[in-house]
Design a protein around this motif. Structure first.
Motif, PDB file in Angstrom:
ATOM      1  N   LEU A 123       3.332   5.960  -2.547  1.00 18.95           N
ATOM      2  CA  LEU A 123       4.536   6.693  -2.913  1.00 18.95           C
ATOM      3  C   LEU A 123       4.552   6.964  -4.411  1.00 18.95           C
ATOM      4  O   LEU A 123       4.901   8.055  -4.858  1.00 18.95           O
ATOM      5  CB  LEU A 123       5.784   5.916  -2.493  1.00 18.95           C
ATOM      6  CG  LEU A 123       7.114   6.638  -2.700  1.00 18.95           C
ATOM      7  CD1 LEU A 123       7.120   7.978  -1.993  1.00 18.95           C
ATOM      8  CD2 LEU A 123       8.263   5.784  -2.204  1.00 18.95           C
ATOM      9  N   GLU A 170       0.825  -1.206   0.000  1.00 20.05           N
ATOM     10  CA  GLU A 170       0.000   0.000   0.000  1.00 20.05           C
ATOM     11  C   GLU A 170       0.858   1.254   0.000  1.00 20.05           C
ATOM     12  O   GLU A 170       0.580   2.207  -0.717  1.00 20.05           O
ATOM     13  CB  GLU A 170      -0.940   0.009   1.214  1.00 20.05           C
ATOM     14  CG  GLU A 170      -2.091  -0.974   1.108  1.00 20.05           C
ATOM     15  CD  GLU A 170      -2.764  -0.958  -0.260  1.00 20.05           C
ATOM     16  OE1 GLU A 170      -3.113  -2.038  -0.770  1.00 20.05           O
ATOM     17  OE2 GLU A 170      -2.935   0.149  -0.819  1.00 20.05           O
ATOM     18  N   LEU A 171       1.896   1.244   0.807  1.00 18.35           N
ATOM     19  CA  LEU A 171       2.768   2.411   0.857  1.00 18.35           C
ATOM     20  C   LEU A 171       3.501   2.608  -0.462  1.00 18.35           C
ATOM     21  O   LEU A 171       3.723   3.730  -0.909  1.00 18.35           O
ATOM     22  CB  LEU A 171       3.767   2.298   2.006  1.00 18.35           C
ATOM     23  CG  LEU A 171       3.203   2.381   3.420  1.00 18.35           C
ATOM     24  CD1 LEU A 171       4.314   2.667   4.411  1.00 18.35           C
ATOM     25  CD2 LEU A 171       2.115   3.411   3.551  1.00 18.35           C
ATOM     26  N   GLU A 172       3.853   1.501  -1.085  1.00 17.89           N
ATOM     27  CA  GLU A 172       4.507   1.583  -2.391  1.00 17.89           C
ATOM     28  C   GLU A 172       3.608   2.302  -3.386  1.00 17.89           C
ATOM     29  O   GLU A 172       4.038   3.174  -4.143  1.00 17.89           O
ATOM     30  CB  GLU A 172       4.759   0.164  -2.904  1.00 17.89           C
ATOM     31  CG  GLU A 172       6.185  -0.116  -3.241  1.00 17.89           C
ATOM     32  CD  GLU A 172       6.358  -1.491  -3.851  1.00 17.89           C
ATOM     33  OE1 GLU A 172       7.343  -1.648  -4.573  1.00 17.89           O
ATOM     34  OE2 GLU A 172       5.517  -2.373  -3.609  1.00 17.89           O
TER      35      GLU A 172
END
Lengths: 269, 118
Positions: free
Chosen positions: A136, A131-133
Protein backbone atom coordinates in the motif's frame (compact mmCIF):
# COMPACT_ATOMS: atom_id res chain seq x y z
CA UNK A 1 -2.17 -21.82 34.31
CA UNK A 2 -5.04 -19.42 34.73
CA UNK A 3 -6.95 -18.11 31.77
CA UNK A 4 -9.78 -15.65 31.46
CA UNK A 5 -12.05 -18.61 30.72
CA UNK A 6 -15.32 -16.82 30.79
CA UNK A 7 -14.16 -14.34 28.17
CA UNK A 8 -12.63 -17.11 26.12
CA UNK A 9 -15.86 -19.11 26.22
CA UNK A 10 -17.79 -16.02 25.26
CA UNK A 11 -15.48 -15.39 22.32
CA UNK A 12 -15.85 -19.02 21.23
CA UNK A 13 -19.62 -18.86 21.10
CA UNK A 14 -20.30 -15.30 19.96
CA UNK A 15 -20.89 -14.39 16.35
CA UNK A 16 -17.44 -13.07 15.53
CA UNK A 17 -16.07 -14.46 12.26
CA UNK A 18 -15.75 -18.22 12.17
CA UNK A 19 -13.07 -19.34 9.79
CA UNK A 20 -14.11 -22.95 9.68
CA UNK A 21 -16.41 -25.29 11.58
CA UNK A 22 -17.53 -28.87 11.46
CA UNK A 23 -17.51 -32.26 13.11
CA UNK A 24 -14.23 -34.05 13.53
CA UNK A 25 -13.34 -37.14 15.39
CA UNK A 26 -10.67 -36.49 17.93
CA UNK A 27 -8.34 -39.23 19.04
CA UNK A 28 -8.41 -39.81 22.75
CA UNK A 29 -4.86 -39.62 24.04
CA UNK A 30 -3.86 -41.99 26.77
CA UNK A 31 -1.06 -41.18 29.15
CA UNK A 32 2.22 -42.89 28.42
CA UNK A 33 2.55 -44.31 31.88
CA UNK A 34 -0.79 -45.99 31.49
CA UNK A 35 1.24 -48.74 29.91
CA UNK A 36 -0.93 -51.46 28.53
CA UNK A 37 0.15 -53.14 25.39
CA UNK A 38 -3.18 -53.23 23.66
CA UNK A 39 -3.33 -50.19 21.44
CA UNK A 40 -6.97 -49.39 21.61
CA UNK A 41 -7.27 -46.01 20.08
CA UNK A 42 -10.64 -44.48 20.36
CA UNK A 43 -12.04 -41.37 18.83
CA UNK A 44 -14.72 -39.02 20.00
CA UNK A 45 -16.82 -36.93 17.71
CA UNK A 46 -16.70 -33.28 18.61
CA UNK A 47 -17.87 -30.03 17.08
CA UNK A 48 -14.87 -27.92 16.10
CA UNK A 49 -14.86 -24.17 15.52
CA UNK A 50 -11.87 -22.29 14.16
CA UNK A 51 -11.73 -18.60 14.96
CA UNK A 52 -8.50 -16.87 14.06
CA UNK A 53 -5.63 -18.76 15.67
CA UNK A 54 -7.91 -20.60 18.09
CA UNK A 55 -9.43 -24.00 17.52
CA UNK A 56 -12.26 -24.65 19.93
CA UNK A 57 -14.01 -27.94 20.37
CA UNK A 58 -17.39 -28.58 21.88
CA UNK A 59 -18.97 -31.73 23.17
CA UNK A 60 -21.88 -31.08 20.89
CA UNK A 61 -22.80 -28.50 18.31
CA UNK A 62 -25.34 -26.93 20.65
CA UNK A 63 -23.04 -26.82 23.66
CA UNK A 64 -22.91 -23.43 25.32
CA UNK A 65 -19.25 -23.66 26.28
CA UNK A 66 -16.21 -25.19 24.61
CA UNK A 67 -14.63 -28.28 26.13
CA UNK A 68 -11.20 -27.26 25.01
CA UNK A 69 -9.05 -24.97 22.97
CA UNK A 70 -5.98 -25.44 20.81
CA UNK A 71 -3.83 -22.38 20.20
CA UNK A 72 -2.48 -22.70 16.69
CA UNK A 73 0.95 -21.12 17.07
CA UNK A 74 4.19 -22.91 16.50
CA UNK A 75 2.54 -25.94 15.01
CA UNK A 76 2.39 -27.88 11.82
CA UNK A 77 -0.64 -29.53 10.33
CA UNK A 78 0.12 -32.78 8.59
CA UNK A 79 -1.60 -35.71 7.03
CA UNK A 80 -1.30 -38.56 9.39
CA UNK A 81 -0.68 -42.23 8.97
CA UNK A 82 -3.26 -43.39 11.39
CA UNK A 83 -5.32 -46.48 10.85
CA UNK A 84 -8.12 -44.07 10.13
CA UNK A 85 -8.73 -42.62 6.73
CA UNK A 86 -8.88 -38.82 6.41
CA UNK A 87 -6.77 -38.33 9.52
CA UNK A 88 -4.50 -35.37 10.10
CA UNK A 89 -2.47 -34.16 13.02
CA UNK A 90 -1.63 -30.87 14.64
CA UNK A 91 1.90 -31.15 16.03
CA UNK A 92 3.84 -28.61 18.01
CA UNK A 93 7.49 -27.57 17.96
CA UNK A 94 7.52 -27.96 21.68
CA UNK A 95 8.42 -31.61 22.16
CA UNK A 96 6.48 -31.82 25.39
CA UNK A 97 3.22 -30.72 23.89
CA UNK A 98 0.79 -33.41 22.86
CA UNK A 99 -0.30 -33.73 19.28
CA UNK A 100 -3.93 -33.68 18.23
CA UNK A 101 -5.03 -36.35 15.82
CA UNK A 102 -8.25 -35.51 14.07
CA UNK A 103 -10.34 -37.40 11.58
CA UNK A 104 -12.56 -35.78 9.00
CA UNK A 105 -15.66 -37.17 7.33
CA UNK A 106 -14.15 -37.34 3.89
CA UNK A 107 -11.37 -36.24 1.57
CA UNK A 108 -12.81 -32.81 0.85
CA UNK A 109 -13.49 -32.09 4.50
CA UNK A 110 -9.98 -33.19 5.46
CA UNK A 111 -8.36 -30.98 2.82
CA UNK A 112 -10.48 -28.02 3.83
CA UNK A 113 -9.51 -28.42 7.47
CA UNK A 114 -5.83 -28.85 6.78
CA UNK A 115 -5.83 -25.78 4.59
CA UNK A 116 -7.76 -23.68 7.10
CA UNK A 117 -5.58 -24.75 10.02
CA UNK A 118 -2.29 -24.29 8.18
CA UNK A 119 -2.95 -20.62 7.72
CA UNK A 120 -4.57 -19.97 11.05
CA UNK A 121 -1.65 -18.66 13.04
CA UNK A 122 -1.40 -15.11 14.22
CA UNK A 123 2.11 -14.94 12.83
CA UNK A 124 0.90 -15.87 9.38
CA UNK A 125 -1.78 -13.19 9.49
CA UNK A 126 0.79 -10.67 10.65
CA UNK A 127 3.08 -11.60 7.77
CA UNK A 128 0.33 -11.01 5.24
CA UNK A 129 -0.67 -7.72 6.85
CA UNK A 130 2.91 -6.44 6.82
CA UNK A 131 3.27 -7.29 3.17
CA UNK A 132 0.06 -5.52 2.28
CA UNK A 133 1.14 -2.53 4.32
CA UNK A 134 4.32 -2.34 2.28
CA UNK A 135 2.40 -2.72 -0.96
CA UNK A 136 0.00 0.00 0.00
CA UNK A 137 2.85 2.32 0.81
CA UNK A 138 4.41 1.56 -2.55
CA UNK A 139 1.13 2.20 -4.31
CA UNK A 140 0.70 5.49 -2.45
CA UNK A 141 4.18 6.60 -3.32
CA UNK A 142 3.84 5.98 -6.99
CA UNK A 143 0.40 7.57 -7.08
CA UNK A 144 1.80 10.59 -5.30
CA UNK A 145 4.57 10.71 -7.84
CA UNK A 146 2.03 10.53 -10.65
CA UNK A 147 -0.17 13.22 -9.13
CA UNK A 148 2.62 15.72 -8.65
CA UNK A 149 3.02 18.52 -11.20
CA UNK A 150 4.57 17.11 -14.33
CA UNK A 151 8.26 17.87 -14.42
CA UNK A 152 10.74 16.16 -16.63
CA UNK A 153 12.42 14.43 -13.75
CA UNK A 154 9.25 12.66 -12.70
CA UNK A 155 8.49 11.23 -16.13
CA UNK A 156 10.26 8.00 -15.27
CA UNK A 157 8.03 7.46 -12.27
CA UNK A 158 4.99 8.14 -14.36
CA UNK A 159 6.06 5.39 -16.69
CA UNK A 160 5.66 2.98 -13.82
CA UNK A 161 2.15 1.75 -14.27
CA UNK A 162 0.54 0.57 -11.12
CA UNK A 163 -0.06 -2.88 -12.43
CA UNK A 164 3.67 -3.30 -13.00
CA UNK A 165 4.70 -6.30 -10.97
CA UNK A 166 7.93 -4.56 -10.07
CA UNK A 167 5.90 -2.57 -7.59
CA UNK A 168 4.84 -5.64 -5.71
CA UNK A 169 7.91 -6.54 -3.71
CA UNK A 170 6.96 -10.07 -2.85
CA UNK A 171 6.61 -11.54 -6.29
CA UNK A 172 9.72 -13.60 -5.89
CA UNK A 173 8.46 -15.35 -2.77
CA UNK A 174 4.95 -16.61 -3.37
CA UNK A 175 5.50 -19.89 -1.58
CA UNK A 176 6.11 -18.08 1.68
CA UNK A 177 2.48 -17.22 2.01
CA UNK A 178 0.97 -20.34 0.54
CA UNK A 179 2.17 -22.50 3.36
CA UNK A 180 1.73 -20.26 6.30
CA UNK A 181 3.86 -21.59 9.08
CA UNK A 182 5.43 -20.07 12.10
CA UNK A 183 7.45 -20.97 15.11
CA UNK A 184 6.83 -19.80 18.59
CA UNK A 185 9.61 -19.66 21.08
CA UNK A 186 11.92 -22.06 19.32
CA UNK A 187 14.47 -20.81 16.87
CA UNK A 188 14.23 -23.54 14.32
CA UNK A 189 11.64 -23.43 11.59
CA UNK A 190 10.49 -26.78 10.34
CA UNK A 191 8.91 -27.45 7.03
CA UNK A 192 5.22 -27.24 6.46
CA UNK A 193 4.25 -30.58 5.05
CA UNK A 194 0.69 -29.78 4.19
CA UNK A 195 0.03 -30.72 0.59
CA UNK A 196 -1.05 -27.67 -1.27
CA UNK A 197 -3.14 -27.97 -4.36
CA UNK A 198 -1.83 -24.70 -5.66
CA UNK A 199 1.42 -26.39 -6.38
CA UNK A 200 3.60 -24.40 -4.02
CA UNK A 201 6.22 -26.63 -2.46
CA UNK A 202 6.64 -26.59 1.28
CA UNK A 203 9.10 -23.87 2.05
CA UNK A 204 9.07 -22.32 5.49
CA UNK A 205 8.77 -18.57 5.66
CA UNK A 206 11.80 -16.66 6.96
CA UNK A 207 11.82 -16.40 10.72
CA UNK A 208 10.35 -13.06 11.73
CA UNK A 209 13.05 -10.91 13.38
CA UNK A 210 11.18 -10.53 16.66
CA UNK A 211 11.79 -14.14 17.63
CA UNK A 212 15.47 -13.55 18.38
CA UNK A 213 14.91 -10.76 20.85
CA UNK A 214 11.77 -12.06 22.53
CA UNK A 215 13.63 -14.53 24.70
CA UNK A 216 15.63 -11.85 26.42
CA UNK A 217 12.79 -9.99 28.11
CA UNK A 218 13.75 -8.20 31.23
CA UNK A 219 12.68 -9.72 34.48
CA UNK A 220 11.44 -7.70 37.34
CA UNK A 221 9.13 -5.10 35.91
CA UNK A 222 6.46 -4.97 33.28
CA UNK A 223 8.43 -4.42 30.13
CA UNK A 224 6.88 -4.02 26.76
CA UNK A 225 8.22 -7.17 25.15
CA UNK A 226 7.75 -5.92 21.68
CA UNK A 227 10.12 -6.12 18.83
CA UNK A 228 11.26 -2.81 17.39
CA UNK A 229 9.79 -3.93 14.08
CA UNK A 230 6.37 -4.15 15.61
CA UNK A 231 6.60 -0.62 16.92
CA UNK A 232 7.98 0.79 13.69
CA UNK A 233 5.32 -0.56 11.44
CA UNK A 234 2.20 -0.80 13.53
CA UNK A 235 -0.44 -3.02 12.12
CA UNK A 236 -3.20 -0.55 11.81
CA UNK A 237 -4.85 1.76 9.35
CA UNK A 238 -3.28 4.65 11.19
CA UNK A 239 0.09 4.36 9.54
CA UNK A 240 1.38 7.54 8.00
CA UNK A 241 0.42 6.03 4.71
CA UNK A 242 -3.15 6.62 5.77
CA UNK A 243 -2.49 10.33 5.99
CA UNK A 244 -1.07 10.19 2.47
CA UNK A 245 -4.25 8.46 1.41
CA UNK A 246 -6.22 11.22 3.07
CA UNK A 247 -4.39 13.91 1.17
CA UNK A 248 -4.72 12.01 -2.09
CA UNK A 249 -8.44 11.42 -1.65
CA UNK A 250 -8.71 14.93 -0.33
CA UNK A 251 -7.51 16.34 -3.63
CA UNK A 252 -10.03 14.26 -5.50
CA UNK A 253 -12.82 15.39 -3.19
CA UNK A 254 -11.77 19.03 -3.56
CA UNK A 255 -12.08 18.73 -7.33
CA UNK A 256 -15.44 17.01 -7.08
CA UNK A 257 -16.70 19.58 -4.64
CA UNK A 258 -15.70 22.43 -6.94
CA UNK A 259 -17.52 20.77 -9.81
CA UNK A 260 -20.60 20.24 -7.67
CA UNK A 261 -20.56 23.84 -6.56
CA UNK A 262 -20.30 24.99 -10.18
CA UNK A 263 -23.31 22.87 -11.05
CA UNK A 264 -25.23 24.23 -8.09
CA UNK A 265 -24.53 27.80 -9.18
CA UNK A 266 -25.75 27.05 -12.67
CA UNK A 267 -28.80 25.11 -11.47
CA UNK A 268 -29.90 27.52 -8.76
CA UNK A 269 -29.40 31.07 -9.92
CA UNK B 1 -3.05 -4.76 46.16
CA UNK B 2 -0.72 -4.54 43.21
CA UNK B 3 1.72 -7.35 42.70
CA UNK B 4 4.85 -7.05 40.65
CA UNK B 5 4.63 -9.19 37.56
CA UNK B 6 6.54 -9.81 34.38
CA UNK B 7 4.05 -9.29 31.61
CA UNK B 8 4.57 -10.58 28.11
CA UNK B 9 2.49 -9.95 25.04
CA UNK B 10 2.71 -12.89 22.68
CA UNK B 11 0.40 -12.91 19.66
CA UNK B 12 -3.08 -12.28 21.10
CA UNK B 13 -2.29 -13.42 24.63
CA UNK B 14 -1.03 -11.45 27.55
CA UNK B 15 0.97 -13.72 29.84
CA UNK B 16 1.92 -12.77 33.34
CA UNK B 17 4.64 -14.31 35.48
CA UNK B 18 5.95 -14.01 38.98
CA UNK B 19 9.17 -12.13 38.45
CA UNK B 20 11.45 -15.05 39.26
CA UNK B 21 9.57 -17.86 37.55
CA UNK B 22 9.78 -19.26 34.06
CA UNK B 23 6.23 -20.54 33.84
CA UNK B 24 3.39 -18.06 33.57
CA UNK B 25 0.83 -17.84 36.34
CA UNK B 26 -1.81 -17.07 33.79
CA UNK B 27 -2.84 -15.51 30.52
CA UNK B 28 -5.49 -13.27 29.13
CA UNK B 29 -6.84 -13.86 25.66
CA UNK B 30 -7.04 -10.44 24.08
CA UNK B 31 -10.11 -10.74 21.89
CA UNK B 32 -13.22 -8.59 22.36
CA UNK B 33 -11.52 -6.57 25.02
CA UNK B 34 -11.25 -2.91 25.77
CA UNK B 35 -8.05 -1.20 26.83
CA UNK B 36 -8.65 1.87 28.96
CA UNK B 37 -6.36 4.49 30.37
CA UNK B 38 -7.07 4.78 34.06
CA UNK B 39 -5.22 7.11 36.38
CA UNK B 40 -1.59 8.07 35.95
CA UNK B 41 0.62 5.19 34.75
CA UNK B 42 -2.33 2.81 34.92
CA UNK B 43 -4.31 1.06 32.20
CA UNK B 44 -6.95 -1.61 32.43
CA UNK B 45 -8.19 -4.46 30.30
CA UNK B 46 -11.86 -5.40 30.40
CA UNK B 47 -13.91 -7.82 28.35
CA UNK B 48 -17.07 -7.26 26.43
CA UNK B 49 -19.25 -9.68 28.38
CA UNK B 50 -18.16 -8.39 31.77
CA UNK B 51 -17.20 -4.76 31.31
CA UNK B 52 -17.13 -3.83 34.97
CA UNK B 53 -14.42 -6.37 35.75
CA UNK B 54 -11.12 -4.65 35.08
CA UNK B 55 -7.65 -6.12 35.06
CA UNK B 56 -5.47 -3.19 36.10
CA UNK B 57 -1.81 -2.71 35.36
CA UNK B 58 0.43 -0.04 36.76
CA UNK B 59 3.45 0.93 34.70
CA UNK B 60 6.69 2.61 35.69
CA UNK B 61 6.01 5.67 33.58
CA UNK B 62 3.31 7.36 31.57
CA UNK B 63 5.30 6.69 28.42
CA UNK B 64 5.44 2.99 29.13
CA UNK B 65 1.73 3.06 29.88
CA UNK B 66 0.98 4.58 26.46
CA UNK B 67 3.20 2.06 24.72
CA UNK B 68 1.34 -0.80 26.33
CA UNK B 69 -2.05 0.69 25.51
CA UNK B 70 -1.10 1.09 21.86
CA UNK B 71 0.33 -2.39 21.65
CA UNK B 72 -2.60 -4.05 23.37
CA UNK B 73 -5.17 -2.25 21.23
CA UNK B 74 -3.55 -3.81 18.19
CA UNK B 75 -2.98 -7.21 19.71
CA UNK B 76 -6.15 -9.04 18.75
CA UNK B 77 -6.44 -11.35 15.80
CA UNK B 78 -9.66 -9.57 14.90
CA UNK B 79 -7.84 -6.24 14.73
CA UNK B 80 -5.30 -7.72 12.34
CA UNK B 81 -8.03 -9.24 10.24
CA UNK B 82 -9.73 -5.86 9.93
CA UNK B 83 -6.40 -4.24 9.02
CA UNK B 84 -5.80 -6.82 6.36
CA UNK B 85 -9.22 -6.32 4.83
CA UNK B 86 -8.67 -2.56 4.93
CA UNK B 87 -5.30 -2.77 3.17
CA UNK B 88 -6.62 -5.25 0.66
CA UNK B 89 -9.48 -2.95 -0.29
CA UNK B 90 -7.27 0.11 -0.49
CA UNK B 91 -4.74 -1.60 -2.69
CA UNK B 92 -7.51 -2.93 -4.88
CA UNK B 93 -8.98 0.54 -5.23
CA UNK B 94 -5.65 2.13 -6.03
CA UNK B 95 -4.19 -0.48 -8.33
CA UNK B 96 -7.23 -2.32 -9.60
CA UNK B 97 -5.69 -5.59 -8.46
CA UNK B 98 -6.43 -7.83 -5.53
CA UNK B 99 -3.08 -8.13 -3.74
CA UNK B 100 -3.95 -11.55 -2.34
CA UNK B 101 -4.35 -13.13 -5.76
CA UNK B 102 -0.65 -13.50 -6.37
CA UNK B 103 -0.41 -15.56 -3.19
CA UNK B 104 -3.33 -17.73 -4.12
CA UNK B 105 -5.23 -16.84 -0.98
CA UNK B 106 -7.85 -14.43 -2.25
CA UNK B 107 -10.67 -16.89 -1.66
CA UNK B 108 -9.68 -17.70 1.90
CA UNK B 109 -12.66 -17.29 4.17
CA UNK B 110 -10.67 -15.44 6.80
CA UNK B 111 -9.84 -12.59 4.43
CA UNK B 112 -13.39 -11.86 3.37
CA UNK B 113 -15.56 -9.08 4.65
CA UNK B 114 -18.35 -9.83 7.04
CA UNK B 115 -19.08 -12.88 9.11
CA UNK B 116 -19.35 -16.22 7.49
CA UNK B 117 -20.50 -19.53 8.84
CA UNK B 118 -19.99 -22.64 6.77
Amino acid sequence: MKLNERSVAHYATCDSPTDHAGFLRKRVERHHHHAHHHHSTSYQRRWFVLKGNLLFYFEERESREPMGLVVLEGCTVELCEAAEEFAFAIRFDDAGARAYVLVADGQAAMEAWVKALSRASFDYMRLVVRELEKQLEEACKSLAACCKSPRRSSSSSRKRHLSNPALLPLQEKPTMLENGYSTWGSGVPGGATCPDRDGGHAKPPPLPPRRRSAAGSAVGFPAPSLSPTMLESPVSPETDCFSKLHSWYGQEIAVLRREWQERQKRGHP
Amino acid sequence: VLKKRLVKLVVNFLFYFRTDEAEPIGALLLEHCRITKEEENVFSISFIEEPERKYCFECDSEEQCQEWIEALKRASYEFMRRSLIFYRNEIQKMTGKDPLEQYGISEEARFQLGTHKP
